[in-house]
Design a protein around this motif. Structure first.
Motif, PDB file in Angstrom:
ATOM      1  N   LYS A   1       0.870  -1.185   0.000  1.00  0.00           N
ATOM      2  CA  LYS A   1       0.000   0.000   0.000  1.00  0.00           C
ATOM      3  C   LYS A   1       0.901   1.229   0.000  1.00  0.00           C
ATOM      4  O   LYS A   1       1.748   1.392   0.876  1.00  0.00           O
ATOM      5  CB  LYS A   1      -0.875  -0.022   1.258  1.00  0.00           C
ATOM      6  N   THR A   2       0.730   2.085  -1.016  1.00  0.00           N
ATOM      7  CA  THR A   2       1.643   3.221  -1.161  1.00  0.00           C
ATOM      8  C   THR A   2       0.935   4.579  -1.184  1.00  0.00           C
ATOM      9  O   THR A   2       1.549   5.579  -1.529  1.00  0.00           O
ATOM     10  CB  THR A   2       2.478   3.071  -2.448  1.00  0.00           C
ATOM     11  N   GLY A   3      -0.322   4.591  -0.829  1.00  0.00           N
ATOM     12  CA  GLY A   3      -1.047   5.859  -0.798  1.00  0.00           C
ATOM     13  C   GLY A   3      -2.364   5.694  -0.089  1.00  0.00           C
ATOM     14  O   GLY A   3      -2.755   4.591   0.281  1.00  0.00           O
TER      15      GLY A   3
ATOM     16  N   LYS B   1      -6.958   2.253  -4.513  1.00  0.00           N
ATOM     17  CA  LYS B   1      -6.175   1.607  -5.561  1.00  0.00           C
ATOM     18  C   LYS B   1      -4.690   1.957  -5.497  1.00  0.00           C
ATOM     19  O   LYS B   1      -3.954   1.690  -6.440  1.00  0.00           O
ATOM     20  CB  LYS B   1      -6.736   1.985  -6.933  1.00  0.00           C
ATOM     21  N   ASP B   2      -4.256   2.546  -4.408  1.00  0.00           N
ATOM     22  CA  ASP B   2      -2.854   2.957  -4.273  1.00  0.00           C
ATOM     23  C   ASP B   2      -1.990   1.800  -3.765  1.00  0.00           C
ATOM     24  O   ASP B   2      -1.527   1.788  -2.619  1.00  0.00           O
ATOM     25  CB  ASP B   2      -2.722   4.158  -3.334  1.00  0.00           C
ATOM     26  N   TRP B   3      -1.778   0.824  -4.622  1.00  0.00           N
ATOM     27  CA  TRP B   3      -0.920  -0.319  -4.329  1.00  0.00           C
ATOM     28  C   TRP B   3       0.151  -0.392  -5.408  1.00  0.00           C
ATOM     29  O   TRP B   3      -0.110  -0.114  -6.570  1.00  0.00           O
ATOM     30  CB  TRP B   3      -1.730  -1.615  -4.344  1.00  0.00           C
ATOM     31  N   THR B   4       1.367  -0.758  -5.035  1.00  0.00           N
ATOM     32  CA  THR B   4       2.478  -0.847  -5.973  1.00  0.00           C
ATOM     33  C   THR B   4       3.096  -2.234  -5.910  1.00  0.00           C
ATOM     34  O   THR B   4       3.322  -2.764  -4.818  1.00  0.00           O
ATOM     35  CB  THR B   4       3.558   0.210  -5.620  1.00  0.00           C
TER      36      THR B   4
END
Length: 84
Positions: A30-32, A36-39
């Protein structure tokens, strides 16, 4: 006893001879704040010799100050094929 350089050389040769393994999972973080903020930060493979577990290869780590260290494994997307 083998020297470090002999072992490194043997490992390099072994790596080139191994056939490519199929990715079983993608490693995502999780980056945000958004849903949908997954990298994707790496991949996971089943272990060799049918041993239980996975081998995980990380390409990067999130540097976001809010990242809590959690990762998930998700299966690769499969393209659906129309037989029409």
């Amino acid at each position: 006893m083998d020297s470090i350089s002999e072992r490194a050389s043997a490992n390099a040769r072994r790596g080139r001879d191994e056939e490519k393994r199929e990715v079983d999972y993608f490693v995502r973080a999780k980056t945000g704040p958004g849903r949908k903020d997954w990298t994707t930060i790496g991949v996971a493979f089943t272990r060799l010799n049918n041993e239980p577990g996975f081998t995980i290869k990380l390409n990067t780590l999130p540097i976001d100050k809010n990242w809590n260290g959690s990762l998930i494994l998700v299966p690769p997307f499969v393209d659906e094929v129309d037989d029409d």
